[in-house]
Motif scaffolding. Structure first.
Motif, PDB file in Angstrom:
ATOM      1  N   ASP A  24      36.537  21.052  35.075  1.00 32.61           N
ATOM      2  CA  ASP A  24      36.674  21.341  34.085  1.00 32.61           C
ATOM      3  C   ASP A  24      35.428  22.207  34.276  1.00 32.61           C
ATOM      4  N   ALA A  25      36.187  22.977  32.888  1.00 35.81           N
ATOM      5  CA  ALA A  25      35.461  24.204  32.497  1.00 35.81           C
ATOM      6  C   ALA A  25      34.015  24.636  32.603  1.00 35.81           C
ATOM      7  N   SER A  26      33.095  23.172  32.598  1.00 37.82           N
ATOM      8  CA  SER A  26      31.605  23.270  32.324  1.00 37.82           C
ATOM      9  C   SER A  26      31.370  23.613  33.582  1.00 37.82           C
ATOM     10  N   LEU A  27      31.886  22.842  34.816  1.00 41.93           N
ATOM     11  CA  LEU A  27      32.084  23.237  36.644  1.00 41.93           C
ATOM     12  C   LEU A  27      32.074  24.846  36.392  1.00 41.93           C
ATOM     13  N   TYR A  28      33.297  25.351  35.875  1.00 42.07           N
ATOM     14  CA  TYR A  28      33.792  26.593  36.638  1.00 42.07           C
ATOM     15  C   TYR A  28      32.112  28.134  35.866  1.00 42.07           C
ATOM     16  N   ARG A  29      31.783  27.439  34.707  1.00 42.33           N
ATOM     17  CA  ARG A  29      30.949  28.106  34.100  1.00 42.33           C
ATOM     18  C   ARG A  29      29.724  27.687  34.687  1.00 42.33           C
ATOM     19  N   ARG A  30      29.505  27.034  35.238  1.00 43.67           N
ATOM     20  CA  ARG A  30      28.046  26.754  36.213  1.00 43.67           C
ATOM     21  C   ARG A  30      28.557  27.492  37.142  1.00 43.67           C
ATOM     22  N   TRP A  31      28.825  28.257  37.658  1.00 46.09           N
ATOM     23  CA  TRP A  31      29.779  29.186  38.755  1.00 46.09           C
ATOM     24  C   TRP A  31      29.420  30.249  38.197  1.00 46.09           C
ATOM     25  N   ILE A  32      29.581  31.002  36.958  1.00 43.86           N
ATOM     26  CA  ILE A  32      29.433  31.774  36.774  1.00 43.86           C
ATOM     27  C   ILE A  32      27.835  32.713  35.972  1.00 43.86           C
TER      28      ILE A  32
END
Length: 280
Positions: free
Chosen positions: A153-161
């Motif tokens: 999910d993009a929300s997880l990727y945003r957390r990586w950012i």
């Protein structure tokens, strides 16, 4: 546009390879050859010559004569990589955008592997190598368990950012054109020289719901020993501050408390790193 781009078989994706360059005569031929040699043929290349003062333009003209309508060259006064990337993006016509720095290269089968992996409007994150043979250690390291490819999910990727800069680069990604920020005006950030990738990436992350992770190293990143990440320059901190200010604005819109917490840890780390580099 070349008919191979327009009249593609049903179900195939087209790629726009976008290359900003400035005084790149030493590497631009290798960079462009890595695109010309792709085993997948449904691509175009858009190069923005950002006011080069060496023989970059001469090299570009020579390749443009050979590629014809599959290559477009845009010339502009020197405006920085951020503005150059936007200019390239505005002229792109593919289904997906691939950013490629002028001193780097794509693996010969990069677009073929991406075309086989794509199935939706997901952003695709793939790995890079720091040697031209695509051997050795691959980057970035994915903080997920299990076999790849994996759709997250993009929300997880945003957390990586929000956690750090490892996933900041625009290169190393296949960006769906439906998510690309093509008309935003970044001129107020034209002087940003560290963090410009992040400035553009956060807008893209507003528009994607899924991220596909690939384990393949499809991109060769040429390490620059005099890059800003290695040699501290006075404008470094101002650039990082500008990029993180924009990131914070998007985090507020994402309404994700974990992103907010991770961001402040990242920001304190950036301040600490700047102080250490200045003290050296």
């Amino acid at each position: 546009m070349d008919k191979n781009i327009v009249y593609k078989p049903s179900g195939c994706f087209t790629f726009s390879v976008l290359i900003p360059c400035f005084n790149s005569e030493s590497f631009i031929d290798q960079c462009l050859e890595s695109v010309r040699s792709q085993t997948y043929q449904f691509w175009e290349v858009v190069v923005v010559d950002d006011g080069s003062t060496d023989n970059t333009a001469k090299h570009l003209r020579a390749v443009e004569e050979q590629l014809g309508s599959k290559m477009k060259v845009i010339s502009q006064k020197n405006s920085g990589q951020l503005i150059s990337r936007q200019a390239a993006l505005a002229s792109a016509s593919g289904d997906y955008a691939i950013f490629l720095d002028a001193d780097d290269m794509l693996r010969v089968d990069a677009l073929e592997i991406l075309s086989e992996a794509l199935s939706s409007d997901a952003l695709v994150q793939f790995k890079h190598s720091r040697v031209p043979s695509f051997d050795g250690e691959f980057f970035p390291s994915y903080p997920v368990e299990g076999t790849l490819p994996k759709v997250i999910d993009a929300s997880l990727y945003r957390r990586w950012i929000c956690s750090g800069s490892e996933f900041n680069p625009l290169w190393g990604k296949a960006i769906p054109m439906s998510a690309a920020v093509r008309d935003d005006d970044y001129r107020e950030y034209s002087q940003v020289r560290n963090g410009e990738d992040l400035l553009q990436l956060v807008g893209i992350l507003d528009r994607v719901e899924k991220v596909l992770l690939l384990d393949e190293p499809l991109y060769y990143y040429r390490v620059n020993p005099e890059g800003m990440a290695i040699v501290f320059q006075p404008r470094f901190f101002d650039s990082v501050k500008s990029a993180n200010k924009v990131l914070l604005e998007h985090i507020i819109a994402w309404n994700d408390e974990e992103c907010y917490s991770l961001f402040w840890k990242r920001w304190l780390g950036a301040v600490y790193s700047s102080i250490i580099q200045m003290s050296r």
